[in-house]
Write a protein that holds these residues in place. Structure first.
Motif, PDB file in Angstrom:
ATOM      1  N   GLN A  44      74.421 -51.474  68.257  1.00  0.00           N
ATOM      2  CA  GLN A  44      74.848 -51.693  66.180  1.00  0.00           C
ATOM      3  C   GLN A  44      75.042 -50.402  66.088  1.00  0.00           C
ATOM      4  O   GLN A  44      75.518 -49.676  65.028  1.00  0.00           O
ATOM      5  N   HIS A  45      74.388 -49.301  67.041  1.00  0.00           N
ATOM      6  CA  HIS A  45      74.777 -47.942  66.458  1.00  0.00           C
ATOM      7  C   HIS A  45      75.999 -47.632  66.686  1.00  0.00           C
ATOM      8  O   HIS A  45      76.502 -45.904  66.419  1.00  0.00           O
ATOM      9  N   SER A  46      76.114 -48.428  67.513  1.00  0.00           N
ATOM     10  CA  SER A  46      77.780 -47.387  68.566  1.00  0.00           C
ATOM     11  C   SER A  46      79.312 -47.699  67.614  1.00  0.00           C
ATOM     12  O   SER A  46      78.983 -48.349  66.220  1.00  0.00           O
ATOM     13  N   PRO A  47      80.300 -46.699  67.901  1.00  0.00           N
ATOM     14  CA  PRO A  47      80.984 -46.691  66.768  1.00  0.00           C
ATOM     15  C   PRO A  47      81.852 -48.149  67.003  1.00  0.00           C
ATOM     16  O   PRO A  47      82.028 -48.487  65.802  1.00  0.00           O
ATOM     17  N   HIS A  50      80.070 -50.048  64.312  1.00  0.00           N
ATOM     18  CA  HIS A  50      80.090 -49.778  63.219  1.00  0.00           C
ATOM     19  C   HIS A  50      81.227 -50.695  62.323  1.00  0.00           C
ATOM     20  O   HIS A  50      80.912 -50.934  61.691  1.00  0.00           O
ATOM     21  N   GLU A  51      82.414 -50.499  63.867  1.00  0.00           N
ATOM     22  CA  GLU A  51      83.459 -50.531  62.687  1.00  0.00           C
ATOM     23  C   GLU A  51      83.338 -52.513  62.716  1.00  0.00           C
ATOM     24  O   GLU A  51      84.472 -53.024  61.766  1.00  0.00           O
ATOM     25  N   ASN A  53      80.042 -54.244  61.410  1.00  0.00           N
ATOM     26  CA  ASN A  53      79.407 -53.551  60.068  1.00  0.00           C
ATOM     27  C   ASN A  53      78.593 -52.474  59.953  1.00  0.00           C
ATOM     28  O   ASN A  53      78.215 -51.944  60.260  1.00  0.00           O
ATOM     29  N   PRO A  54      79.492 -51.767  58.485  1.00  0.00           N
ATOM     30  CA  PRO A  54      78.954 -50.504  58.553  1.00  0.00           C
ATOM     31  C   PRO A  54      77.581 -50.517  58.638  1.00  0.00           C
ATOM     32  O   PRO A  54      77.184 -48.942  58.075  1.00  0.00           O
ATOM     33  N   GLN A  55      77.028 -51.583  57.969  1.00  0.00           N
ATOM     34  CA  GLN A  55      75.802 -50.760  57.625  1.00  0.00           C
ATOM     35  C   GLN A  55      74.582 -51.088  59.467  1.00  0.00           C
ATOM     36  O   GLN A  55      73.591 -50.416  59.236  1.00  0.00           O
ATOM     37  N   GLU A  56      75.619 -51.610  60.187  1.00  0.00           N
ATOM     38  CA  GLU A  56      74.980 -51.395  61.577  1.00  0.00           C
ATOM     39  C   GLU A  56      73.661 -52.508  61.535  1.00  0.00           C
ATOM     40  O   GLU A  56      72.425 -52.171  62.119  1.00  0.00           O
TER      41      GLU A  56
END
Length: 220
Positions: A44-47, A50-51, A53-56
């Protein structure tokens, strides 16, 4: 609408579990896009995610060109776009009660035992696993005490949390009971919740949404 549905999900995420229940209750076909919340530090922290869902966080529901976030907002979206079977009752008073029950879990209980909170307790303060588990059980019990009291003996409680069809409240309650068992809680003190859970699990929609039945669940 004929746009396809894709659910970004993790098999053991209770927030994603809620949305899976809603999708299955609506009889909607969807593709699961697994997002492993632990592997390699958490996908969930991958770039790329992140696109999405910015909340990851999961879940995210992709409907055509739209990215829908936050489990309760997604469930209400489903209820507005596909109105049958309804996840919210017909009257304002009953809808308020169902939303209150759902938010008790999703806003007050679940955030305190979310993976990122437990990881923070371990990483920043060195809280050992037994103490983290006690933290989880404490906050689930506090929520369940209230949830049971709001159900037991209430005239609107029926086969399910509100009446005789599953609602948003059941979509939230069942995954939180799953979490409680994961953390070794004694849940015998919540007979109304357990009775309703059994009624839910008799339905194919709830069975299909179970964590162990998801394509990304570990195979033993």
């Amino acid at each position: 609408m004929n746009d396809r549905l894709r659910l970004y999900s993790y098999w053991r995420s209770s927030a994603a579990y809620r949305v899976r229940i809603g999708l299955h209750l609506k009889g909607l076909a969807f593709e699961t896009v697994p997002v492993h919340l632990v592997r390699d530090g958490g996908e969930q922290h991958s770039p790329a995610f992140h696109e999405t869902n910015p909340q990851e966080l999961v879940p995210v529901l992709e409907h055509g060109q739209r990215m829908l976030r936050q489990s309760l907002a997604i469930l209400e979206y489903l209820d507005e776009v596909w109105q049958e079977p309804a996840l919210l009752p017909a009257t304002a008073r009953e809808r308020q009660r169902v939303r209150a029950l759902a938010q008790l879990v999703a806003c007050d209980v679940h955030p305190l035992n979310n993976l990122r909170v437990l990881q923070y307790l371990e990483r920043e303060w060195g809280v050992p696993q037994p103490e983290r588990d006690n933290w989880v059980r404490h906050w689930i019990a506090a929520g369940f005490d209230a949830f049971e009291a709001m159900l037991a003996g209430h005239p609107s409680t029926g086969t399910f949390c509100d009446g005789n069809a599953p609602t948003l409240a059941d979509c939230c309650m069942v995954p939180q009971l799953y979490n409680a068992r994961r953390f070794g809680m004694n849940i015998e003190a919540y007979p109304t919740m357990l009775r309703i859970e059994q009624a839910c699990m008799d339905l194919p929609a709830f069975q299909a949404a179970q964590p162990e039945r998801q394509p990304d669940a570990p195979r033993t």
